[in-house]
Design a protein around this motif. Structure first.
Motif, PDB file in Angstrom:
ATOM      1  N   GLY A  15       0.788  -1.238   0.000  1.00  0.00           N
ATOM      2  CA  GLY A  15       0.000   0.000   0.000  1.00  0.00           C
ATOM      3  C   GLY A  15       0.810   1.272   0.000  1.00  0.00           C
ATOM      4  N   LEU A  16       2.134   1.182  -0.129  1.00  0.00           N
ATOM      5  CA  LEU A  16       2.967   2.383  -0.096  1.00  0.00           C
ATOM      6  C   LEU A  16       3.524   2.727  -1.474  1.00  0.00           C
ATOM      7  CD1 LEU A  16       4.907   1.907   3.273  1.00  0.00           C
ATOM      8  CD2 LEU A  16       3.045   3.505   2.780  1.00  0.00           C
ATOM      9  N   ASP A  17       2.918   2.160  -2.500  1.00  0.00           N
ATOM     10  CA  ASP A  17       3.392   2.443  -3.848  1.00  0.00           C
ATOM     11  C   ASP A  17       2.655   3.625  -4.461  1.00  0.00           C
ATOM     12  OD1 ASP A  17       1.279   0.275  -3.774  1.00  0.00           O
ATOM     13  OD2 ASP A  17       1.152   0.903  -5.877  1.00  0.00           O
ATOM     14  N   ARG A  18       3.396   4.388  -5.263  1.00  0.00           N
ATOM     15  CA  ARG A  18       2.825   5.480  -6.045  1.00  0.00           C
ATOM     16  C   ARG A  18       3.121   5.172  -7.519  1.00  0.00           C
ATOM     17  NH1 ARG A  18       5.011   7.562  -1.308  1.00  0.00           N
ATOM     18  NH2 ARG A  18       4.068   9.402  -0.357  1.00  0.00           N
ATOM     19  N   ASN A  19       2.167   5.461  -8.356  1.00  0.00           N
ATOM     20  CA  ASN A  19       2.312   5.139  -9.786  1.00  0.00           C
ATOM     21  C   ASN A  19       1.819   6.315 -10.605  1.00  0.00           C
ATOM     22  OD1 ASN A  19       2.816   2.024  -9.353  1.00  0.00           O
ATOM     23  ND2 ASN A  19       1.089   2.600  -8.060  1.00  0.00           N
ATOM     24  N   SER A  20       2.559   6.655 -11.628  1.00  0.00           N
ATOM     25  CA  SER A  20       2.206   7.869 -12.371  1.00  0.00           C
ATOM     26  C   SER A  20       2.257   7.652 -13.876  1.00  0.00           C
ATOM     27  CB  SER A  20       3.156   9.016 -11.995  1.00  0.00           C
ATOM     28  OG  SER A  20       4.466   8.710 -12.405  1.00  0.00           O
ATOM     29  N   VAL A  21       1.420   8.409 -14.556  1.00  0.00           N
ATOM     30  CA  VAL A  21       1.475   8.535 -16.011  1.00  0.00           C
ATOM     31  C   VAL A  21       1.624  10.023 -16.324  1.00  0.00           C
ATOM     32  CG1 VAL A  21       0.285   8.202 -18.197  1.00  0.00           C
ATOM     33  CG2 VAL A  21       0.017   6.511 -16.375  1.00  0.00           C
ATOM     34  N   ASP A  22       2.650  10.350 -17.078  1.00  0.00           N
ATOM     35  CA  ASP A  22       2.881  11.745 -17.473  1.00  0.00           C
ATOM     36  C   ASP A  22       2.793  11.857 -18.992  1.00  0.00           C
ATOM     37  OD1 ASP A  22       4.732  11.330 -14.895  1.00  0.00           O
ATOM     38  OD2 ASP A  22       4.185  13.454 -15.020  1.00  0.00           O
ATOM     39  N   VAL A  23       2.134  12.876 -19.455  1.00  0.00           N
ATOM     40  CA  VAL A  23       2.131  13.192 -20.882  1.00  0.00           C
ATOM     41  C   VAL A  23       2.504  14.670 -21.016  1.00  0.00           C
ATOM     42  CG1 VAL A  23       0.792  13.317 -23.012  1.00  0.00           C
ATOM     43  CG2 VAL A  23       0.346  11.470 -21.377  1.00  0.00           C
ATOM     44  N   ASN A  24       3.626  14.920 -21.650  1.00  0.00           N
ATOM     45  CA  ASN A  24       4.129  16.286 -21.805  1.00  0.00           C
ATOM     46  C   ASN A  24       4.330  16.595 -23.283  1.00  0.00           C
ATOM     47  OD1 ASN A  24       4.302  16.284 -19.006  1.00  0.00           O
ATOM     48  ND2 ASN A  24       6.497  15.892 -18.975  1.00  0.00           N
ATOM     49  N   LEU A  25       3.854  17.740 -23.704  1.00  0.00           N
ATOM     50  CA  LEU A  25       4.020  18.151 -25.097  1.00  0.00           C
ATOM     51  C   LEU A  25       4.788  19.471 -25.144  1.00  0.00           C
ATOM     52  CD1 LEU A  25       3.360  17.651 -28.090  1.00  0.00           C
ATOM     53  CD2 LEU A  25       1.272  19.019 -27.756  1.00  0.00           C
ATOM     54  N   HIS A  26       5.930  19.427 -25.794  1.00  0.00           N
ATOM     55  CA  HIS A  26       6.788  20.613 -25.917  1.00  0.00           C
ATOM     56  C   HIS A  26       6.657  21.185 -27.326  1.00  0.00           C
ATOM     57  CE1 HIS A  26       9.318  18.980 -22.475  1.00  0.00           C
ATOM     58  NE2 HIS A  26       8.817  17.874 -22.966  1.00  0.00           N
ATOM     59  N   TYR A  27       6.630  22.509 -27.396  1.00  0.00           N
ATOM     60  CA  TYR A  27       6.666  23.177 -28.698  1.00  0.00           C
ATOM     61  C   TYR A  27       7.720  24.271 -28.640  1.00  0.00           C
ATOM     62  CZ  TYR A  27       5.306  26.139 -32.646  1.00  0.00           C
ATOM     63  OH  TYR A  27       5.322  26.893 -33.788  1.00  0.00           O
ATOM     64  N   PHE A  28       8.653  24.214 -29.578  1.00  0.00           N
ATOM     65  CA  PHE A  28       9.743  25.186 -29.648  1.00  0.00           C
ATOM     66  C   PHE A  28       9.552  26.026 -30.908  1.00  0.00           C
ATOM     67  CE2 PHE A  28      11.162  21.264 -27.652  1.00  0.00           C
ATOM     68  CZ  PHE A  28      11.736  21.690 -26.474  1.00  0.00           C
ATOM     69  N   PRO A  29       8.822  27.122 -30.802  1.00  0.00           N
ATOM     70  CA  PRO A  29       8.558  27.918 -32.011  1.00  0.00           C
ATOM     71  C   PRO A  29       9.786  28.681 -32.483  1.00  0.00           C
ATOM     72  CG  PRO A  29       7.594  28.984 -30.085  1.00  0.00           C
ATOM     73  CD  PRO A  29       8.141  27.677 -29.620  1.00  0.00           C
ATOM     74  N   TRP A  30      10.516  29.271 -31.553  1.00  0.00           N
ATOM     75  CA  TRP A  30      11.744  29.989 -31.862  1.00  0.00           C
ATOM     76  C   TRP A  30      12.826  29.511 -30.901  1.00  0.00           C
ATOM     77  CZ3 TRP A  30       7.144  32.705 -30.704  1.00  0.00           C
ATOM     78  CH2 TRP A  30       6.424  33.113 -31.834  1.00  0.00           C
ATOM     79  N   SER A  31      14.066  29.866 -31.198  1.00  0.00           N
ATOM     80  CA  SER A  31      15.171  29.248 -30.469  1.00  0.00           C
ATOM     81  C   SER A  31      15.191  29.597 -28.979  1.00  0.00           C
ATOM     82  CB  SER A  31      16.507  29.648 -31.103  1.00  0.00           C
ATOM     83  OG  SER A  31      16.718  31.036 -30.970  1.00  0.00           O
ATOM     84  N   HIS A  32      14.571  30.702 -28.590  1.00  0.00           N
ATOM     85  CA  HIS A  32      14.571  31.075 -27.165  1.00  0.00           C
ATOM     86  C   HIS A  32      13.271  30.702 -26.459  1.00  0.00           C
ATOM     87  CE1 HIS A  32      18.258  33.644 -26.931  1.00  0.00           C
ATOM     88  NE2 HIS A  32      18.065  33.665 -28.238  1.00  0.00           N
ATOM     89  N   TRP A  33      12.299  30.232 -27.206  1.00  0.00           N
ATOM     90  CA  TRP A  33      10.974  30.042 -26.626  1.00  0.00           C
ATOM     91  C   TRP A  33      10.568  28.580 -26.586  1.00  0.00           C
ATOM     92  CZ3 TRP A  33       8.012  33.856 -24.472  1.00  0.00           C
ATOM     93  CH2 TRP A  33       8.410  35.172 -24.720  1.00  0.00           C
ATOM     94  N   GLU A  34       9.839  28.254 -25.539  1.00  0.00           N
ATOM     95  CA  GLU A  34       9.238  26.930 -25.435  1.00  0.00           C
ATOM     96  C   GLU A  34       7.841  27.066 -24.837  1.00  0.00           C
ATOM     97  OE1 GLU A  34       9.953  22.645 -23.158  1.00  0.00           O
ATOM     98  OE2 GLU A  34      11.017  24.434 -22.504  1.00  0.00           O
ATOM     99  N   PHE A  35       6.886  26.441 -25.481  1.00  0.00           N
ATOM    100  CA  PHE A  35       5.551  26.303 -24.898  1.00  0.00           C
ATOM    101  C   PHE A  35       5.383  24.837 -24.544  1.00  0.00           C
ATOM    102  CE2 PHE A  35       4.649  29.899 -27.993  1.00  0.00           C
ATOM    103  CZ  PHE A  35       4.839  30.871 -27.027  1.00  0.00           C
ATOM    104  N   LEU A  36       4.872  24.609 -23.372  1.00  0.00           N
ATOM    105  CA  LEU A  36       4.891  23.243 -22.854  1.00  0.00           C
ATOM    106  C   LEU A  36       3.599  22.956 -22.099  1.00  0.00           C
ATOM    107  CD1 LEU A  36       6.357  20.619 -21.899  1.00  0.00           C
ATOM    108  CD2 LEU A  36       7.481  22.008 -20.166  1.00  0.00           C
TER     109      LEU A  36
END
Lengths: 373, 120
Positions: A324-345
């Motif tokens: 009963g001490l287990d933790r379980n996760s699902v992560d979904v991450n989407l990164h968008y790099f429109p320009w070299s200094h910018w990231e939308f995530l």
């Protein structure tokens, strides 16, 4: 009281991702190929800036402030600014779902180098706090160290001394992934120490001796040593081994683990895996030793120019002797790099405690805007 | 190394979650602080001796003791009335806010509080 809750939530998320190990295998490079620090994160090297430009869907001058300021060769400046907006929830809680909006990361970097020796410093704000005292307590220098590199670039020997994160495992950027959150290098766990290592496209090894921060309250309360070695097989696969020992006034922790990376040509997916086992004993409590397991699998798919999709599975067992001490996760991450200094995530997580018995669930969804100076 | 090997490793980790139903961990402040409160609540970002969010710190045993006593977070002998337990169970507040504790951990805290003699 709502303000207090939000402040705590903010701090739980604050100081998030700063680098992407997803890139390392595909380019047969170490973290240090793109970052000045062998730990990853912080200032980018020429290679890192080129990658930022190459990766972005619309390019852009990757230099400091888009090249508006020309710095001398011996000096490098930079920074990361990140804000987030989203919501979080916990089941079986009166709080239900609550909105989030906060500055996530404010870090500025400085590096001065001559004849292979560099002085490096990171200064920033430590998350969102409810300090009622000295405003200076907001400020934190997560890293400051002197480093010698045998060669200019990402190969050869290096040594450094100062405050930095001892290198253990994959150095995953997202600090909410279990190997970071519940493993040996959680957010703000930088220590003082000395480190030496070897870097090359096919192999890297790092050995660090460290002590807990004697000047401010530490995240890592122990003193000890850390090791990580990774062998890469071209651009297809890599395998690593890691270990760490830390002893504090209250406990002793011994960590061992393996890492692996695999590039699947067909679908164009990079798989990364990390498994850690921790043996912890408690000072003065002879029969309370526990063994913890942490596992993370991360699949990364470069959808198209400027887009990166991550799907992660995590498992953390706080004490394998007790159900009963287990933790379980699902992560979904989407990164968008429109320009070299910018990231939308967009980052999302669903976590279930005590998976086999259906314990409480929690999760979040965050939209982040990240700007690199 | 293949994808199958990676997945098998993760499944093996998940299978290892099947431990004993009996929880014989020490129901003491010392153990609870170092094993549960420090990593989940007493982080530098939240309730550490430097940050002191809401004037609470759980990163050391002494700090945890002081915070619990000064803020009245524990009603001796009455876990059902103890704010420390109530926030862990999400009554009015939820702590930790986005990474709740397993029931087994909360039950350990409850056993510790229940073991304290109620005041006369």
């Amino acid at each position: 009281m709502r303000a207090a809750i939000i402040a705590l939530v903010l701090s739980a998320f604050a100081g998030s991702a700063h680098a992407y190990p997803q890139f390392t295998l595909s380019q047969a490079q170490t973290c240090a190929a793109c970052h000045e620090s062998p730990s990853g994160g912080g200032l980018l090297t020429d290679m890192g800036r080129f990658t930022a430009e190459d990766l972005a869907s619309r390019g852009g001058d990757p230099e400091f402030l888009n090249g508006a300021v020309e710095l001398p060769d011996w000096l490098a400046l930079g920074g990361d600014l990140r804000g987030a907006l989203g919501a979080s929830f916990v089941t079986d809680s009166d709080e239900g779902v609550w909105p989030l909006a906060f500055p996530m990361q404010v870090d500025f970097y400085l590096r001065a180098e001559t004849r292979g020796v560099s002085a490096n410093a990171t200064v920033g704000l430590r998350g969102s706090r409810t300090y009622s005292g000295d405003p200076l307590s907001f400020l934190v220098s997560r890293e400051h160290f002197l480093m010698w590199k045998q060669e200019d670039g990402a190969s050869g020997f290096y040594a450094r001394a100062g405050r930095f994160m001892p290198i253990v495992g994959l150095r995953l950027a997202e600090h909410t992934f279990y190997p970071r959150r519940y493993g040996p290098n959680p957010l703000y766990a930088e220590t003082y120490g000395v480190s030496a290592g070897w870097l090359s496209g096919g192999f890297e090894a790092h050995l660090t001796g460290f002590i807990h921060d004697p000047f401010r309250e530490p995240q890592e309360h122990g003193d000890g040593a850390a090791l990580y070695a990774e062998k890469r097989f071209g651009t297809k696969a890599a395998i690593g081994v890691t270990g760490r020992f830390a002893q504090s006034d209250d406990d002793t922790r011994i960590v061992g683990g393996l890492t692996g990376k695999l590039w699947l040509d067909g679908p164009g997916i990079l798989l990364q895996a990390e498994g850690l086992a921790t043996q912890q004993s408690f000072d003065g409590l002879d029969d309370a030793d526990r063994t913890q397991l942490i596992g993370q699998l991360l699949a990364s798919y470069f959808v198209t120019q400027g887009w990166l999709l991550d799907v992660g599975l995590g498992h953390y067992d706080e004490d394998i002797a007790i159900a009963g001490l287990d933790r379980n996760s699902v992560d979904v991450n989407l990164h968008y790099f429109p320009w070299s200094h910018w990231e939308f995530l967009v980052t999302t997580r669903l976590q279930v405690i005590d998976f086999t018995s259906g314990g409480r669930s929690s999760g979040y969804g965050l939209f982040q805007i990240h700007y690199r100076l | 190394m293949t994808a199958r090997t990676l997945l098998a490793g993760l499944v093996a980790l998940a299978a290892a979650a099947c431990g004993d139903e009996v929880d014989d961990r020490p129901a003491t402040l010392e153990y609870i602080t170092v094993a549960i409160l420090r990593p989940s609540c007493g982080t530098v970002s939240c309730h550490s001796t430097g940050t002191m969010t809401e004037d609470l710190a759980f990163d050391t045993i002494e700090a945890a003791r002081e915070s619990i006593e000064s803020k009245g977070l524990v009603a001796p002998g009455r876990p059902d009335l103890s704010p420390l337990v109530l926030v862990m169970r999400g009554v009015d507040l939820q702590m930790p806010p986005e990474a709740p504790l397993p029931d087994k951990d909360i039950e350990l805290v409850e056993r510790w509080i229940a073991s304290m003699p109620e005041p006369e």
